[in-house]
Each structure stands twice: as structure tokens, then as C-alpha cells.
Design an enzyme around this catalytic site. Structure first.
Site, short mmCIF file in Angstrom:
data_model
loop_
_atom_site.label_atom_id
_atom_site.label_comp_id
_atom_site.label_asym_id
_atom_site.label_seq_id
_atom_site.Cartn_x
_atom_site.Cartn_y
_atom_site.Cartn_z
N SER A 109 -14.13 2.91 0.08
CA SER A 109 -12.98 2.07 0.44
C SER A 109 -13.41 0.68 0.88
O SER A 109 -14.45 0.50 1.54
CB SER A 109 -12.24 2.76 1.60
N TYR A 131 -9.90 -4.59 -1.50
CA TYR A 131 -8.63 -5.26 -1.24
C TYR A 131 -8.95 -6.74 -1.39
O TYR A 131 -9.51 -7.35 -0.48
CB TYR A 131 -8.17 -5.00 0.19
N THR A 157 -7.22 -2.37 -5.40
CA THR A 157 -5.97 -1.76 -4.93
C THR A 157 -4.92 -2.84 -4.73
O THR A 157 -5.16 -3.84 -4.07
CB THR A 157 -6.22 -0.97 -3.62
N LYS A 256 -5.64 -0.03 -9.08
CA LYS A 256 -5.10 1.17 -8.40
C LYS A 256 -3.80 0.83 -7.68
O LYS A 256 -3.72 -0.18 -6.98
CB LYS A 256 -6.12 1.68 -7.38
N HIS A 280 -0.32 5.40 -2.96
CA HIS A 280 -1.14 5.28 -1.76
C HIS A 280 -0.99 6.52 -0.86
O HIS A 280 -0.98 6.44 0.37
CB HIS A 280 -0.77 4.01 -0.98
N ARG A 283 1.90 6.41 1.64
CA ARG A 283 1.77 5.48 2.77
C ARG A 283 2.30 4.10 2.42
O ARG A 283 2.20 3.17 3.21
CB ARG A 283 0.29 5.36 3.16
N ASP A 310 -3.68 9.64 -8.43
CA ASP A 310 -3.90 10.41 -7.21
C ASP A 310 -2.59 10.55 -6.46
O ASP A 310 -1.58 9.92 -6.80
CB ASP A 310 -5.02 9.83 -6.34
N GLY A 312 -1.36 13.93 -3.74
CA GLY A 312 -0.91 15.31 -3.66
C GLY A 312 -1.80 16.34 -4.33
O GLY A 312 -1.47 17.52 -4.31
N ARG A 334 -6.93 12.74 1.19
CA ARG A 334 -6.94 13.45 2.47
C ARG A 334 -7.82 14.71 2.48
O ARG A 334 -8.58 14.91 3.43
CB ARG A 334 -5.51 13.82 2.89
#
Ligand code: FMN
Length: 384
Positions: A109, A131, A157, A256, A280, A283, A310, A312, A334
Site C-alpha cells: 500500500s 496514491y 488507486t 484500481k 475500496h 470504504r 477485489d 468480499g 481484510r
């Protein structure tokens, strides 16, 4: 870890809750506002079903895939998730090394706390997520730094022009940077193993954790009484900035956070090599569609482009459903970070192996030898 009631990816969540201070757990776990998109990301998978074929020789099964000129052992990877080094000591390196050993993509990240150069040394082949700053010179400096570390896959992203909605984790005491307070002290005291084994050990080994990869230069510390996170120049971010990034980046470029066909076409037109359909992890704006529900539209709009997704993914069957709708590869955020918090490197190794086993078993039950055979009419939408 399997002795500790860990049988699938869901199981890491409860263990992580017991290990992490509540603010950090809430930061990972929660979604935006009323968490509709977070729920939909999971529910979407239940709208699809498999059509298995029997008496197929599935003894030659392999879940290996080719992606951007590489061979990966499985059709899934680890999504970029900020602050990994707070979930376990040296968390970014542990995640990256586990992914490298399992030969699946790992995306570091841009909100991570370990210098990308050090992670790349341990895990050459890792991907990096940026970012991007909305300033040409800053973009150039950051991308030069990433390339100099030997990184070949860049993920930009684009779905968070302002900070994520804070109310579901601010309530539990989380902010970025964290603010010193009696509450935070109490949270630390109530999780002594984390305070000593993760935070204390990080302080002793590397000093106060900072956002190391937010920009070309070092960013804010993770704990500060007064500093504000540098989010300026992100809400002016447009396709022009992706075009600038393309000019300054020779490697693979992946966008992304796209959710519709029109944006996918624009990404292809500015020279992206791939994209990750993503909301995201629920989020972003609450009420944004589930990633899986828009996947097929995006895939159909940009034939030939590597579309990934991505949001879930928790089960091997989820991976295969997304592949059945045209994804080349999927990612999960997660679960692997909960696994990291729950069991460090061993936790992540276990999580990766569990997902691989589920994919393998499901492939056999559905009657396929390769993950991409799933697109051959084996997944369909359930009748309402
Ligand atoms: C705590 C947390 C931090 C995240 N940080 C980042 C980030 O720094 N960069 C990014 O591109 N996405 C970030 N994401 C989004 C993930 O990359 C991914 O899209 C999402 O977690 C996928 O959903 P899942 O958690 O249901 O697998 C973050 C997600 C979470 C939960």
C-alpha cells in the site's frame, strides 16, 4: 493455526479482534457509513451459482495463471491495505514474504509504514500501489523512486479523492495520525502483547512508524498530537494525472478502483495495462455497487485488457465465481490482514493455503482442470 479453530478465512476476524487494540481492529473491519456496500460485496457472491459437470478427469488440476508475463501459483493476490506494520511486527515484510513464498501477487500500500525499498528487497516481484500526488513533478519523483527499487507493477488507486468516511472507526478511537490520549493508552494497556510485541518492538527496531511511501519523501508519523495527514492535491486528480504517470512509468500500469465500463475504456485509452474493479472494500461512498455486480460490464467493455477485482472475496468459490464473470485474477484485503494480526507470518501462510485448498477442491467438484475453464458457462446468475 488450524489447531486454533481456524478453518477458513472468516475465522481470522475474531482472532484479530482479540489481538488488536479496538481502534485498529475497527479501522480494518469497518466500512463506510451504514456499510451497505460492505455487505453487498459479500451478498453479491450469493447471486451466482455453479453448473458443475460430472465424470470429467480432473486429476491434472492446476490453479496457476499467467498475468503480465509472470506465472503465479493461484488466481488471487493480497490487496493493498494501509498500516500493515501495525497489525504485526514488520507486517508489510511478513505479508510480502508469505505471498512470495506462495507465489501470488502482493500489493504494498501507498499508506504503508515500511520503506518500499526494504519490502522489495525481501520480496522482489511485489507490486506497489500509489496514491499519486496531483502534481507532475511529485508524480515523477515518486515513480522514479518506485522504479529504482526494481518494482515492475504499479497500481494507481483512484477511488478515494478525499479521505475515507471516518465515523465507523473514529468512534473506536482511530484517526490518522493517531492522537495520543488516555483512551489510546488504555487501549494499549488492554492489549499488552500487541503493545510490546508489535508497537514496542517496531519502535525499538525502526523508530516511530511513518508513512514511508505516500510521496517520494517520508510522510507523517503514525502517532502525532498535532500533524494532519497530507491529503491535499488528491481531489483535483483526473485522467490527465494517469496520463502523466503513464509517461513516467515504463512498467505495468494498473488502475484500481474503477466501477464502470466508461471508465474502463478511458483507462485503456490512456495506456493502462490492467485494472482492478473495486469499491475500496466498501470504504468509498456508501451505496456504491458491489464490485462483483459490475465486473462483467467492465470485462465486456475492454476485451483483451487484464481486468481484476477485489471486494468480499473470502472463499475459493468466490474466486471462481469472479473468474467465471471474466476476472483474470482477484484480490482480498481484510482476510489477509486479519490473518497477519491473528498469527503473524504463520497466520498469512495459513490463510493463503486455505484459499488455495478451497479453489482446488471447488475446481474438482465443478469439473475443471484450470481456473479459466470456469468461464465456459459454469457460472450463472441465480433465478430471482
Ligand atoms: C483497512 C483498509 C485499508 C486499506 N488501504 C488501502 C490502501 O492503502 N490502498 C488501496 O488501494 N486500497 C486500500 N484498501 C482497499 C483494499 O485494497 C481492497 O480494495 C479492499 O480491502 C477489498 O475488500 P476486502 O477487504 O473485502 O477484500 C484498504 C482497505 C482496508 C480494509
Amino acid at each position: 493455526m488450524r489447531h486454533r479453530q481456524i478453518y477458513n478465512l472468516h475465522d481470522f476476524q475474531a482472532l484479530a479482534r482479540r489481538k488488536l487494540p479496538r481502534s485498529l481492529f475497527a479501522y480494518i473491519n469497518n466500512g463506510a457509513e451504514d456499510e451497505a456496500s460492505l455487505r453487498w460485496n459479500r451478498q453479491a457472491f450469493e447471486q451466482y451459482e455453479f453448473m458443475p459437470r460430472m465424470l470429467v478427469d480432473v486429476s491434472e488440476r492446476s490453479q496457476a495463471i499467467e498475468l503480465f508475463g509472470e506465472t503465479y501459483a493461484s488466481p488471487f493476490g493480497i490487496s493493498p491495505v494501509g498500516l500493515g506494520a501495525l497489525y504485526s511486527f514488520d507486517g508489510d515484510v511478513r505479508l510480502a514474504c508469505a505471498a512470495r513464498q506462495a507465489n501470488v501477487p502482493y500489493v504494498l500500500s501507498g499508506a504503508s509504514l515500511t520503506r518500499l525499498e526494504r519490502v522489495a528487497e525481501h520480496a522482489p516481484g511485489m507490486w506497489f500501489q500509489a496514491y499519486l500526488p496531483g502534481d507532475r513533478e511529485e508524480i515523477r519523483r515518486l515513480l522514479r523512486r518506485v522504479a529504482a527499487a526494481g518494482i515492475k507493477k504499479l497500481v494507481i488507486t483512484v477511488d478515494i479523492p478525499v479521505s475515507v468516511s471516518p465515523d465507523r472507526y473514529a468512534r473506536f478511537g482511530f484517526s490518522s495520525p493517531l492522537r495520543p490520549s488516555l483512551d489510546l493508552l488504555w487501549q494499549g494497556l488492554s492489549r499488552p502483547a500487541w503493545t510490546i510485541g508489535t508497537f514496542g518492538r517496531s519502535l525499538l527496531s525502526h523508530g516511530m512508524p511513518h508513512l514511508e511511501n505516500w510521496r517520494a519523501a517520508r510522510g507523517n508519523p503514525v502517532l502525532s498530537a498535532s500533524l494532519q495527514k497530507d491529503v491535499k492535491n488528491r481531489d483535483n486528480f483526473t485522467w490527465d494525472h494517469i496520463r502523466i504517470a503513464r509517461e513516467h512509468w515504463d512498467g505495468v500500469l494498473i488502475v484500481k478502483g474503477l466501477m464502470c465500463a466508461q471508465d474502463a475504456v478511458r483507462a485503456r485509452d490512456v495506456g493502462a495495462d490492467g485494472l482492478i474493479v473495486s469499491n475500496h472494500g466498501g470504504r468509498q461512498a456508501d451505496g456504491v455497487a458491489a464490485s462483483l455486480d459490475v465486473l462483467k460490464d467492465v470485462v465486456d467493455a475492454v476485451p483483451g485488457l487484464a481486468v481484476m477485482m477485489d471486494g468480499g472475496i473470502r472463499r475459493g468459490s468466490d474466486v471462481l465465481k469472479a473468474l467465471g464473470l471474466g476476472a483474470r485474477c482477484v484480490f482480498a484485503g481484510r482476510p489477509f490482514n486479519f490473518a497477519l494480526a491473528a498469527g503473524g507470518r504463520e497466520g498469512v501462510d495459513t490463510a493463503l493455503a486455505l484459499l488455495q485448498e478451497e479453489i482446488d477442491r471447488n475446481m474438482a467438484h465443478i469439473g475443471i482442470n484450470h481456473p479459466y475453464e470456469i468461464s465456459d458457462g459454469r457460472v450463472r446468475r441465480r433465478a430471482a
